[in-house]
Design an enzyme around this catalytic site. Sequence first.
Site, PDB file in Angstrom:
ATOM      1  N   LYS A  45       0.856  -1.281   0.061  1.00  0.00           N
ATOM      2  CA  LYS A  45      -0.049  -0.120  -0.142  1.00  0.00           C
ATOM      3  C   LYS A  45       0.854   1.387  -0.060  1.00  0.00           C
ATOM      4  O   LYS A  45       2.052   1.265   0.226  1.00  0.00           O
ATOM      5  CB  LYS A  45      -1.098  -0.022   1.293  1.00  0.00           C
ATOM      6  CG  LYS A  45      -1.942  -1.105   1.187  1.00  0.00           C
ATOM      7  CD  LYS A  45      -2.866  -1.180   2.529  1.00  0.00           C
ATOM      8  CE  LYS A  45      -3.901  -2.084   2.351  1.00  0.00           C
ATOM      9  NZ  LYS A  45      -4.753  -1.982   3.535  1.00  0.00           N
ATOM     10  N   ARG A  69      -2.091 -14.300   4.715  1.00  0.00           N
ATOM     11  CA  ARG A  69      -3.009 -13.638   5.675  1.00  0.00           C
ATOM     12  C   ARG A  69      -2.113 -13.772   7.027  1.00  0.00           C
ATOM     13  O   ARG A  69      -1.931 -12.501   7.954  1.00  0.00           O
ATOM     14  CB  ARG A  69      -4.396 -14.045   5.963  1.00  0.00           C
ATOM     15  CG  ARG A  69      -5.129 -13.875   4.944  1.00  0.00           C
ATOM     16  CD  ARG A  69      -5.561 -12.343   4.363  1.00  0.00           C
ATOM     17  NE  ARG A  69      -6.034 -11.766   5.708  1.00  0.00           N
ATOM     18  CZ  ARG A  69      -6.933 -10.363   5.595  1.00  0.00           C
ATOM     19  NH1 ARG A  69      -6.978  -9.996   4.563  1.00  0.00           N
ATOM     20  NH2 ARG A  69      -7.312 -10.017   6.838  1.00  0.00           N
ATOM     21  N   THR A  97      -5.402  -6.906  10.739  1.00  0.00           N
ATOM     22  CA  THR A  97      -5.713  -5.537  10.127  1.00  0.00           C
ATOM     23  C   THR A  97      -5.248  -4.352  11.143  1.00  0.00           C
ATOM     24  O   THR A  97      -4.628  -3.498  10.597  1.00  0.00           O
ATOM     25  CB  THR A  97      -7.477  -5.345   9.963  1.00  0.00           C
ATOM     26  OG1 THR A  97      -7.780  -6.483   9.408  1.00  0.00           O
ATOM     27  CG2 THR A  97      -7.555  -4.203   9.152  1.00  0.00           C
ATOM     28  N   ARG A 154       2.577  -6.432   9.308  1.00  0.00           N
ATOM     29  CA  ARG A 154       1.765  -5.261   9.823  1.00  0.00           C
ATOM     30  C   ARG A 154       2.360  -4.810  11.151  1.00  0.00           C
ATOM     31  O   ARG A 154       2.359  -3.837  11.970  1.00  0.00           O
ATOM     32  CB  ARG A 154       0.238  -5.498   9.899  1.00  0.00           C
ATOM     33  CG  ARG A 154      -0.559  -5.231   8.570  1.00  0.00           C
ATOM     34  CD  ARG A 154      -1.638  -5.888   8.625  1.00  0.00           C
ATOM     35  NE  ARG A 154      -2.456  -5.514   7.401  1.00  0.00           N
ATOM     36  CZ  ARG A 154      -3.561  -5.962   6.976  1.00  0.00           C
ATOM     37  NH1 ARG A 154      -4.246  -6.921   7.773  1.00  0.00           N
ATOM     38  NH2 ARG A 154      -4.262  -5.467   5.952  1.00  0.00           N
ATOM     39  N   ASN A 191      -1.902   0.175   6.881  1.00  0.00           N
ATOM     40  CA  ASN A 191      -1.378  -1.133   7.182  1.00  0.00           C
ATOM     41  C   ASN A 191      -0.598  -1.835   6.355  1.00  0.00           C
ATOM     42  O   ASN A 191      -0.444  -3.023   6.379  1.00  0.00           O
ATOM     43  CB  ASN A 191      -2.448  -1.865   8.046  1.00  0.00           C
ATOM     44  CG  ASN A 191      -3.493  -1.959   6.874  1.00  0.00           C
ATOM     45  OD1 ASN A 191      -3.374  -2.046   5.693  1.00  0.00           O
ATOM     46  ND2 ASN A 191      -4.697  -2.864   7.449  1.00  0.00           N
TER      47      ASN A 191
HETATM   48  P1  ADP Z   1      -7.897  -6.642   5.803  1.00  0.00           P
HETATM   49  O1  ADP Z   1      -7.016  -5.745   4.929  1.00  0.00           O
HETATM   50  O2  ADP Z   1      -7.145  -7.176   7.217  1.00  0.00           O
HETATM   51  O3  ADP Z   1      -8.642  -7.753   4.975  1.00  0.00           O
HETATM   52  P2  ADP Z   1     -10.598  -5.263   5.783  1.00  0.00           P
HETATM   53  O4  ADP Z   1     -10.680  -6.137   4.796  1.00  0.00           O
HETATM   54  O5  ADP Z   1     -11.523  -5.354   7.148  1.00  0.00           O
HETATM   55  O6  ADP Z   1      -8.992  -5.726   6.482  1.00  0.00           O
HETATM   56  O7  ADP Z   1     -10.240  -3.730   5.469  1.00  0.00           O
HETATM   57  C1  ADP Z   1      -9.673  -3.473   4.259  1.00  0.00           C
HETATM   58  C2  ADP Z   1      -8.839  -2.087   4.656  1.00  0.00           C
HETATM   59  O8  ADP Z   1      -9.494  -0.989   5.004  1.00  0.00           O
HETATM   60  C3  ADP Z   1      -7.904  -2.576   5.593  1.00  0.00           C
HETATM   61  O9  ADP Z   1      -6.660  -3.069   5.334  1.00  0.00           O
HETATM   62  C4  ADP Z   1      -7.492  -1.223   6.165  1.00  0.00           C
HETATM   63  O10 ADP Z   1      -6.608  -0.403   5.261  1.00  0.00           O
HETATM   64  C5  ADP Z   1      -8.819  -0.367   5.976  1.00  0.00           C
HETATM   65  N1  ADP Z   1      -9.633  -0.321   7.206  1.00  0.00           N
HETATM   66  C6  ADP Z   1     -10.230  -1.536   7.861  1.00  0.00           C
HETATM   67  N2  ADP Z   1     -10.840  -1.255   9.039  1.00  0.00           N
HETATM   68  C7  ADP Z   1     -10.728   0.053   9.153  1.00  0.00           C
HETATM   69  C8  ADP Z   1     -11.024   0.773  10.241  1.00  0.00           C
HETATM   70  N3  ADP Z   1     -11.768   0.498  11.339  1.00  0.00           N
HETATM   71  N4  ADP Z   1     -10.700   2.277  10.362  1.00  0.00           N
HETATM   72  C9  ADP Z   1      -9.948   2.784   8.831  1.00  0.00           C
HETATM   73  N5  ADP Z   1      -9.577   1.996   8.060  1.00  0.00           N
HETATM   74  C10 ADP Z   1      -9.893   0.608   8.187  1.00  0.00           C
HETATM   75 MG    MG Z   2      -9.996  -7.569   3.611  1.00  0.00          MG
END
Ligand code: ADP
Ligand code: MG
Length: 140
Positions: free
Chosen positions: A11, A87, A93, A104, A114
């Site tokens: 990212k 993962r 996350t 992360r 992240n």
């Molecule tokens: P992951 O990337 O671990 O699969 P998600 O699919 O839930 O997580 O979310 C996609 C992306 O959205 C995250 O990687 C992060 O960049 C952002 N994100 C997720 N939850 C939040 C939050 N509560 N506040 C701000 N950004 C978030």
């Molecule tokens: Mg996701």
Amino acid sequence: MAIERTLSIIKPDATARNITGKIIDKLESAGLRVVAQKRTKWSTADAEAFYAVHKERPFFNDLVAFMTSGPIVLQVLEGEGAVLKNRDVMGATNPADAADGTIRKDFAENIERNSVHGSDSAENAAAEIAMCFKDDELVG
Ligand code: ADP
Ligand code: MG
């Protein structure tokens, strides 16, 4: 477990800090192989389409703004159980919850910035790979 492919994204927070190599090292050290890779910059439409599943979430607009704020590295990773393995290497996350040694934990700035994306299922991996790469760009 079968050989799988999954979509990984480095990212903008990570490209900005010049740590793509450190991230790829963790992925490769875990046994994942890069079979496609490109550095690019998403338009708002690209990011909205990729994260369409999150469009009702309160963080959606911020996430799209972040993901279009700078270069990203799109990559397809291949290996035994690649979806789950990626993962695992990524970590939770929210970096505050991420296990020691994960990408992360070591590199993420906060829950939004992240550092990496990874597909969360084999089905989503296939769809995300098809969104980001043509078949002949995958070189195993
Ligand atoms: P992951 O990337 O671990 O699969 P998600 O699919 O839930 O997580 O979310 C996609 C992306 O959205 C995250 O990687 C992060 O960049 C952002 N994100 C997720 N939850 C939040 C939050 N509560 N506040 C701000 N950004 C978030
Ligand atoms: Mg996701």
